[in-house]
Scaffold this motif. Structure first.
Motif, PDB file in Angstrom:
ATOM      1  N   LYS A  64     -58.374 -43.225  14.628  1.00  0.00           N
ATOM      2  CA  LYS A  64     -57.179 -42.442  14.973  1.00  0.00           C
ATOM      3  C   LYS A  64     -57.144 -41.150  14.183  1.00  0.00           C
ATOM      4  N   ASP A  65     -56.746 -40.095  14.824  1.00  0.00           N
ATOM      5  CA  ASP A  65     -56.623 -38.752  14.242  1.00  0.00           C
ATOM      6  C   ASP A  65     -57.971 -38.101  13.964  1.00  0.00           C
ATOM      7  N   ARG A  66     -59.078 -38.787  14.290  1.00  0.00           N
ATOM      8  CA  ARG A  66     -60.397 -38.192  14.135  1.00  0.00           C
ATOM      9  C   ARG A  66     -61.131 -38.086  15.470  1.00  0.00           C
ATOM     10  N   PHE A  67     -60.935 -39.059  16.340  1.00  0.00           N
ATOM     11  CA  PHE A  67     -61.617 -39.094  17.631  1.00  0.00           C
ATOM     12  C   PHE A  67     -60.613 -38.803  18.749  1.00  0.00           C
ATOM     13  N   THR A  68     -61.105 -38.189  19.812  1.00  0.00           N
ATOM     14  CA  THR A  68     -60.271 -37.926  20.984  1.00  0.00           C
ATOM     15  C   THR A  68     -61.036 -38.296  22.243  1.00  0.00           C
ATOM     16  N   ILE A  69     -60.443 -39.169  23.045  1.00  0.00           N
ATOM     17  CA  ILE A  69     -61.023 -39.524  24.334  1.00  0.00           C
ATOM     18  C   ILE A  69     -60.367 -38.653  25.396  1.00  0.00           C
ATOM     19  N   SER A  70     -61.171 -38.209  26.344  1.00  0.00           N
ATOM     20  CA  SER A  70     -60.636 -37.387  27.427  1.00  0.00           C
ATOM     21  C   SER A  70     -61.548 -37.546  28.650  1.00  0.00           C
ATOM     22  N   ARG A  71     -61.087 -37.016  29.762  1.00  0.00           N
ATOM     23  CA  ARG A  71     -61.912 -37.048  30.971  1.00  0.00           C
ATOM     24  C   ARG A  71     -61.717 -35.748  31.725  1.00  0.00           C
ATOM     25  N   ASP A  72     -62.737 -35.375  32.455  1.00  0.00           N
ATOM     26  CA  ASP A  72     -62.701 -34.221  33.349  1.00  0.00           C
ATOM     27  C   ASP A  72     -62.810 -34.775  34.758  1.00  0.00           C
ATOM     28  N   ASN A  73     -61.697 -34.804  35.457  1.00  0.00           N
ATOM     29  CA  ASN A  73     -61.690 -35.411  36.790  1.00  0.00           C
ATOM     30  C   ASN A  73     -62.571 -34.642  37.766  1.00  0.00           C
ATOM     31  N   ALA A  74     -62.621 -33.339  37.627  1.00  0.00           N
ATOM     32  CA  ALA A  74     -63.432 -32.531  38.551  1.00  0.00           C
ATOM     33  C   ALA A  74     -64.923 -32.825  38.369  1.00  0.00           C
ATOM     34  N   LYS A  75     -65.319 -33.076  37.117  1.00  0.00           N
ATOM     35  CA  LYS A  75     -66.726 -33.372  36.845  1.00  0.00           C
ATOM     36  C   LYS A  75     -66.999 -34.872  36.822  1.00  0.00           C
ATOM     37  N   ASN A  76     -65.934 -35.662  36.972  1.00  0.00           N
ATOM     38  CA  ASN A  76     -66.078 -37.124  36.951  1.00  0.00           C
ATOM     39  C   ASN A  76     -66.803 -37.590  35.692  1.00  0.00           C
ATOM     40  N   THR A  77     -66.363 -37.072  34.562  1.00  0.00           N
ATOM     41  CA  THR A  77     -67.034 -37.315  33.292  1.00  0.00           C
ATOM     42  C   THR A  77     -66.019 -37.704  32.221  1.00  0.00           C
ATOM     43  N   LEU A  78     -66.428 -38.632  31.385  1.00  0.00           N
ATOM     44  CA  LEU A  78     -65.636 -39.092  30.243  1.00  0.00           C
ATOM     45  C   LEU A  78     -66.229 -38.495  28.971  1.00  0.00           C
ATOM     46  N   PHE A  79     -65.358 -38.178  28.004  1.00  0.00           N
ATOM     47  CA  PHE A  79     -65.812 -37.595  26.748  1.00  0.00           C
ATOM     48  C   PHE A  79     -65.233 -38.356  25.561  1.00  0.00           C
ATOM     49  N   LEU A  80     -65.942 -38.241  24.448  1.00  0.00           N
ATOM     50  CA  LEU A  80     -65.415 -38.697  23.169  1.00  0.00           C
ATOM     51  C   LEU A  80     -65.751 -37.623  22.135  1.00  0.00           C
ATOM     52  N   GLN A  81     -64.723 -36.892  21.707  1.00  0.00           N
ATOM     53  CA  GLN A  81     -64.887 -35.906  20.655  1.00  0.00           C
ATOM     54  C   GLN A  81     -64.689 -36.596  19.318  1.00  0.00           C
ATOM     55  N   MET A  82     -65.694 -36.525  18.461  1.00  0.00           N
ATOM     56  CA  MET A  82     -65.656 -37.213  17.174  1.00  0.00           C
ATOM     57  C   MET A  82     -65.703 -36.179  16.056  1.00  0.00           C
ATOM     58  N   ASN A  83     -64.639 -36.094  15.295  1.00  0.00           N
ATOM     59  CA  ASN A  83     -64.549 -35.167  14.168  1.00  0.00           C
ATOM     60  C   ASN A  83     -64.456 -35.935  12.858  1.00  0.00           C
ATOM     61  N   SER A  84     -64.689 -35.245  11.775  1.00  0.00           N
ATOM     62  CA  SER A  84     -64.596 -35.849  10.436  1.00  0.00           C
ATOM     63  C   SER A  84     -65.362 -37.164  10.372  1.00  0.00           C
ATOM     64  N   LEU A  85     -66.577 -37.131  10.858  1.00  0.00           N
ATOM     65  CA  LEU A  85     -67.375 -38.355  10.948  1.00  0.00           C
ATOM     66  C   LEU A  85     -67.698 -38.913   9.568  1.00  0.00           C
ATOM     67  N   LYS A  86     -67.748 -40.244   9.510  1.00  0.00           N
ATOM     68  CA  LYS A  86     -68.021 -40.961   8.269  1.00  0.00           C
ATOM     69  C   LYS A  86     -69.273 -41.815   8.455  1.00  0.00           C
ATOM     70  N   PRO A  87     -69.950 -42.155   7.368  1.00  0.00           N
ATOM     71  CA  PRO A  87     -71.135 -43.026   7.505  1.00  0.00           C
ATOM     72  C   PRO A  87     -70.823 -44.338   8.228  1.00  0.00           C
ATOM     73  N   GLU A  88     -69.627 -44.848   8.061  1.00  0.00           N
ATOM     74  CA  GLU A  88     -69.267 -46.101   8.731  1.00  0.00           C
ATOM     75  C   GLU A  88     -69.069 -45.945  10.238  1.00  0.00           C
ATOM     76  N   ASP A  89     -69.109 -44.722  10.738  1.00  0.00           N
ATOM     77  CA  ASP A  89     -69.080 -44.499  12.183  1.00  0.00           C
ATOM     78  C   ASP A  89     -70.470 -44.662  12.808  1.00  0.00           C
ATOM     79  N   THR A  90     -71.488 -44.827  11.987  1.00  0.00           N
ATOM     80  CA  THR A  90     -72.847 -45.000  12.493  1.00  0.00           C
ATOM     81  C   THR A  90     -72.938 -46.248  13.354  1.00  0.00           C
TER      82      THR A  90
END
Length: 123
Positions: A64-90
């Motif tokens: 929470k507060d680091r990752f953002t899920i979103s979608r582009d309906n026109a491109k029919n694509t899902l995204f996951l923006q990951m910020n402030s990544l930590k080693p435990e996100d590996t």
């Protein structure tokens, strides 16, 4: 057959950012519960984030507060923006889809899965 093709993984230092993409074919992404999951070696697959057909999102507390899920309906694509990544996100990250309401679903409830994309965060 619905297909999910992921891209965007890689290696980054702690504090960095990555964006994962999941291109969906033979299905309309806005009609599905879409989710991102991850699995680290020796651990169970865990939910990271979901986006429901009505656009409501939900996140694991650990991202929470680091990752953002979103979608582009026109491109029919899902995204996951990951910020402030930590080693435990590996982990290996997977996108998944199922055509029912997201609420209360676990990994075994999803019908369609991407091939997985490795994310490695070094300290």
């Amino acid at each position: 057959q619905v297909q999910l093709v992921e891209s965007g993984g890689g290696s980054v230092q702690a504090g960095g950012s990555l964006r994962l993409s999941c291109a969906v074919s033979r299905a309309t992404v806005s009609n599905y519960c879409m989710g991102w999951f991850r699995q680290a070696p020796g651990k169970e697959r865990e939910g990271v984030a979901t986006i429901n057909s009505d656009g409501i999102t939900n996140y694991a507390n650990s991202v929470k507060d680091r990752f953002t899920i979103s979608r582009d309906n026109a491109k029919n694509t899902l995204f996951l923006q990951m910020n402030s990544l930590k080693p435990e996100d590996t982990a290996m990250y997977y996108c998944a889809a199922v055509r029912i309401w997201c609420r209360g679903l676990g990994p075994n409830d999803y019908k369609y899965w991407g091939q997985g994309n490795q994310v490695t965060v070094s300290s």
